[in-house]
Each structure stands twice: as C-alpha cells, then as structure tokens.
Design a protein around this motif. Structure first.
Motif, PDB file in Angstrom:
ATOM      1  N   HIS A 149       0.832  -1.207   0.000  1.00  0.00           N
ATOM      2  CA  HIS A 149       0.000   0.000   0.000  1.00  0.00           C
ATOM      3  C   HIS A 149       0.868   1.258   0.000  1.00  0.00           C
ATOM      4  CE1 HIS A 149      -3.604   2.417   0.812  1.00  0.00           C
ATOM      5  NE2 HIS A 149      -2.820   3.135   1.607  1.00  0.00           N
ATOM      6  N   ILE A 150       1.901   1.262   0.824  1.00  0.00           N
ATOM      7  CA  ILE A 150       2.809   2.414   0.877  1.00  0.00           C
ATOM      8  C   ILE A 150       3.504   2.593  -0.469  1.00  0.00           C
ATOM      9  CG2 ILE A 150       4.927   3.322   1.928  1.00  0.00           C
ATOM     10  CD1 ILE A 150       4.083   1.840   4.517  1.00  0.00           C
ATOM     11  N   TYR A 151       3.953   1.500  -1.016  1.00  0.00           N
ATOM     12  CA  TYR A 151       4.681   1.508  -2.286  1.00  0.00           C
ATOM     13  C   TYR A 151       3.825   2.058  -3.424  1.00  0.00           C
ATOM     14  CZ  TYR A 151       7.634  -0.406  -6.008  1.00  0.00           C
ATOM     15  OH  TYR A 151       8.435  -0.560  -7.103  1.00  0.00           O
ATOM     16  N   THR A 195      -4.323   5.085   9.071  1.00  0.00           N
ATOM     17  CA  THR A 195      -4.987   4.548   7.876  1.00  0.00           C
ATOM     18  C   THR A 195      -4.488   3.141   7.563  1.00  0.00           C
ATOM     19  OG1 THR A 195      -3.341   5.603   6.431  1.00  0.00           O
ATOM     20  CG2 THR A 195      -5.363   6.827   6.870  1.00  0.00           C
ATOM     21  N   LEU A 196      -3.217   2.889   7.823  1.00  0.00           N
ATOM     22  CA  LEU A 196      -2.659   1.556   7.593  1.00  0.00           C
ATOM     23  C   LEU A 196      -3.215   0.558   8.607  1.00  0.00           C
ATOM     24  CD1 LEU A 196       1.049   2.556   6.882  1.00  0.00           C
ATOM     25  CD2 LEU A 196      -0.636   1.777   5.212  1.00  0.00           C
ATOM     26  N   ALA A 197      -3.437   1.029   9.821  1.00  0.00           N
ATOM     27  CA  ALA A 197      -4.022   0.169  10.852  1.00  0.00           C
ATOM     28  C   ALA A 197      -5.445  -0.227  10.468  1.00  0.00           C
ATOM     29  CB  ALA A 197      -4.014   0.893  12.196  1.00  0.00           C
ATOM     30  N   GLU A 198      -6.193   0.725   9.925  1.00  0.00           N
ATOM     31  CA  GLU A 198      -7.552   0.429   9.462  1.00  0.00           C
ATOM     32  C   GLU A 198      -7.520  -0.578   8.314  1.00  0.00           C
ATOM     33  OE1 GLU A 198      -9.514   4.029   8.399  1.00  0.00           O
ATOM     34  OE2 GLU A 198      -9.353   4.908  10.404  1.00  0.00           O
ATOM     35  N   LEU A 199      -6.530  -0.438   7.459  1.00  0.00           N
ATOM     36  CA  LEU A 199      -6.387  -1.332   6.309  1.00  0.00           C
ATOM     37  C   LEU A 199      -6.164  -2.777   6.745  1.00  0.00           C
ATOM     38  CD1 LEU A 199      -6.027  -1.372   3.127  1.00  0.00           C
ATOM     39  CD2 LEU A 199      -3.578  -1.187   3.573  1.00  0.00           C
ATOM     40  N   THR A 200      -5.441  -2.957   7.841  1.00  0.00           N
ATOM     41  CA  THR A 200      -5.080  -4.303   8.304  1.00  0.00           C
ATOM     42  C   THR A 200      -5.929  -4.783   9.482  1.00  0.00           C
ATOM     43  OG1 THR A 200      -3.387  -3.323   9.739  1.00  0.00           O
ATOM     44  CG2 THR A 200      -2.691  -4.057   7.544  1.00  0.00           C
ATOM     45  N   HIS A 201      -6.836  -3.910   9.955  1.00  0.00           N
ATOM     46  CA  HIS A 201      -7.705  -4.239  11.101  1.00  0.00           C
ATOM     47  C   HIS A 201      -6.892  -4.549  12.359  1.00  0.00           C
ATOM     48  CE1 HIS A 201     -10.962  -4.343   8.193  1.00  0.00           C
ATOM     49  NE2 HIS A 201     -10.301  -5.249   7.493  1.00  0.00           N
ATOM     50  N   LEU A 202      -5.799  -3.796  12.522  1.00  0.00           N
ATOM     51  CA  LEU A 202      -4.961  -3.922  13.707  1.00  0.00           C
ATOM     52  C   LEU A 202      -4.885  -2.568  14.397  1.00  0.00           C
ATOM     53  CD1 LEU A 202      -1.970  -5.950  12.185  1.00  0.00           C
ATOM     54  CD2 LEU A 202      -3.799  -6.864  13.628  1.00  0.00           C
ATOM     55  N   GLU A 226       9.535  -6.883  11.598  1.00  0.00           N
ATOM     56  CA  GLU A 226       9.722  -7.562  10.317  1.00  0.00           C
ATOM     57  C   GLU A 226      10.616  -6.791   9.348  1.00  0.00           C
ATOM     58  OE1 GLU A 226       8.868 -10.529   9.560  1.00  0.00           O
ATOM     59  OE2 GLU A 226       7.579 -10.993  11.266  1.00  0.00           O
ATOM     60  N   VAL A 227      10.487  -5.468   9.345  1.00  0.00           N
ATOM     61  CA  VAL A 227      11.170  -4.649   8.333  1.00  0.00           C
ATOM     62  C   VAL A 227      12.462  -4.027   8.856  1.00  0.00           C
ATOM     63  CG1 VAL A 227      10.879  -2.712   6.719  1.00  0.00           C
ATOM     64  CG2 VAL A 227       8.936  -4.190   7.253  1.00  0.00           C
ATOM     65  N   GLY A 228      12.518  -3.788  10.168  1.00  0.00           N
ATOM     66  CA  GLY A 228      13.727  -3.206  10.738  1.00  0.00           C
ATOM     67  C   GLY A 228      13.737  -1.696  10.751  1.00  0.00           C
ATOM     68  N   MET A 229      12.599  -1.086  10.455  1.00  0.00           N
ATOM     69  CA  MET A 229      12.467   0.368  10.546  1.00  0.00           C
ATOM     70  C   MET A 229      11.019   0.698  10.869  1.00  0.00           C
ATOM     71  SD  MET A 229      12.515   1.773   6.586  1.00  0.00           S
ATOM     72  CE  MET A 229      14.032   0.941   6.127  1.00  0.00           C
ATOM     73  N   SER A 230      10.788   1.905  11.342  1.00  0.00           N
ATOM     74  CA  SER A 230       9.428   2.304  11.686  1.00  0.00           C
ATOM     75  C   SER A 230       8.596   2.511  10.423  1.00  0.00           C
ATOM     76  CB  SER A 230       9.445   3.598  12.503  1.00  0.00           C
ATOM     77  OG  SER A 230       9.843   4.687  11.682  1.00  0.00           O
ATOM     78  N   ILE A 231       7.283   2.505  10.590  1.00  0.00           N
ATOM     79  CA  ILE A 231       6.398   2.743   9.445  1.00  0.00           C
ATOM     80  C   ILE A 231       6.659   4.128   8.860  1.00  0.00           C
ATOM     81  CG2 ILE A 231       3.999   3.078   8.741  1.00  0.00           C
ATOM     82  CD1 ILE A 231       3.200   0.929  10.740  1.00  0.00           C
TER      83      ILE A 231
END
Length: 239
Positions: free
Chosen positions: A141-143, A154-161, A173-178
């Motif tokens: 989504h970011i990409y 908005t990303l939290a809403e997208l993933t329901h987390l 998982e990625v090694g950096m903040s969102i």
C-alpha cells in the motif's frame, strides 16, 4: 568486417536513426529495479516512439533482435534489484524462446510490455513485498501510494490492527518504523523526479504530500546524505 560495420552505421544515418538517449535507458532500468510498472511502461513507450534501427534484412527478424536486446536489459535490472540470478536467467531463456516463436510484428511489440510487467512482478514478489501478511499488505500500500498522504492510522484500518500493534509488528519484520518506511518510499519517488524531470523541488514536495519544502529537504537529506538540489546536480546526465 570493419567495412561492413561502417556501411551499416552509414545506412542508419541515412534513415535518420538515432539511438535512445542514455538518460532514457537509465531511467527505464531504474524504474524496473524499483518495481514501478506504470512509469517504466511510459518510459519504454517513449523509447519505442523513436525511430528503430535496422538490425536485420527481414523486418520481423529485426524486431526480434531488438526485443532480445530489451530482454537482456530487463534481466540485468532484475538481477541488480536483488532477484536470484539463476531465476532471472531462466526467465530470460523463456522470453527469448517465446520471442522466436512469434511471427507477427504486433505480437512482438505487445510481448515487450509483457516481459516488462513480468520482470517487475518478479522483483515485487521476490524483493519488495517479501514480508509475511499483514506487513506485505502495508508495504504494498505504501509503495503504490507514495504520492498520497499515508498515516499509521490509515494503515491500521487497512489491516484491522491497532496502530500500536501494527507499528511494533512492522518494525520487527522490516527493521524500521512505518514512518521511516513511508519517507524512504517517498524519497525514492522524489529521486526519479529530480533525475529525470525539470520539476521544481517545491512542486515535488507538494506532490509527495510533504507539509512544506523545508521538511521535505530535511527528510531527503536524512535518507540520502544530500539536499534535493545537490542530488539533482550529482546525478545529471549529459544527453
């Protein structure tokens, strides 16, 4: 042999053929490596709008030779993006065999864009989005929305987390903040505009949804070590 090469060069000059600029080729390869299909397809269309060289006496053979050249360039970009070289070469072999099986010019022209799309999907699946769900969904989504305003909420809403849980999971998982990841993707898009367009830095900042040009410049410098203006100067190509 030398004389025949000179004659072929003169023949191309007679029909006013001119090779695509080095800048255009660099732009295409970079867009492939970054996995940006729409912009890469647009650049390829620009290149194909130019007069084509005569690479064989038969026009179909000439087009096939041209596509094999494109296949070589695409394969190099795929490997440079981080895809396993054997996988890339295997795909290249499949492409070339299919090129040789085609007999219509329109089919060959269409297949060049199919090669491009397949290569970019390979890069996306093997390198860019190679994270477990739901992180892969967030990264994608970011990409795909780097020119839009993106927030953790908005990303939290997208993933329901919850935003907090998603942030912790993403960092693990990625090694950096969102936030850093969003900025990194926006900077990558900004690099393309700085290298291959005359767009003003202020306009790039606005397009990428930065609150002001000064903040954009600070973010850009944090990720690249130089200001947008200096980056543009350091990457300029004499076309």
């Amino acid at each position: 042999m030398k004389n025949s090469l000179i004659k072929e060069k003169l023949k191309n000059l007679d029909i006013h053929y001119k090779h695509p600029s080095y800048a255009l080729e660099c732009k295409l390869l970079k867009e492939i490596r970054q996995g940006y299909f729409s912009s890469a397809a647009h650049t390829l269309k620009e290149i194909n709008a130019l007069e084509k060289p005569i690479l064989a006496r038969d026009s179909i053979r000439s087009t096939k030779n041209s596509l094999i050249g494109s296949c070589t360039l695409f394969t190099r970009a795929v490997i440079e993006a981080g895809v396993n070289s054997e996988d890339a070469f295997d795909l290249s072999d499949v492409f070339i065999k299919h090129i040789e099986s085609l007999d219509k010019k329109e089919d060959l022209i269409a297949f060049e864009y199919e090669m491009l799309e397949t290569c970019i999907k390979l890069i996306q699946n093997a390198v860019i989005f190679n994270y477990p769900f739901p992180i892969s969904k967030v990264a994608k989504h970011i990409y795909e929305n780097a020119t839009s305003k993106i927030t953790v909420s908005t990303l939290a809403e997208l993933t329901h987390l919850s935003p907090d849980y998603l942030s912790k999971l993403f960092y693990k998982e990625v090694g950096m903040s969102i936030t850093d990841y969003i900025q990194k993707q926006k900077v990558e898009v900004a690099k393309n505009f700085l290298e291959f367009s005359q767009m003003k830095v202020t306009d790039i900042a606005t397009l990428l949804e930065f609150c002001n040009p000064g903040y954009f410049s600070n973010v850009f410098k944090n990720h690249t070590g130089m200001s947008p203006a200096l980056y543009r100067k350091s990457t300029s190509i004499d076309t």
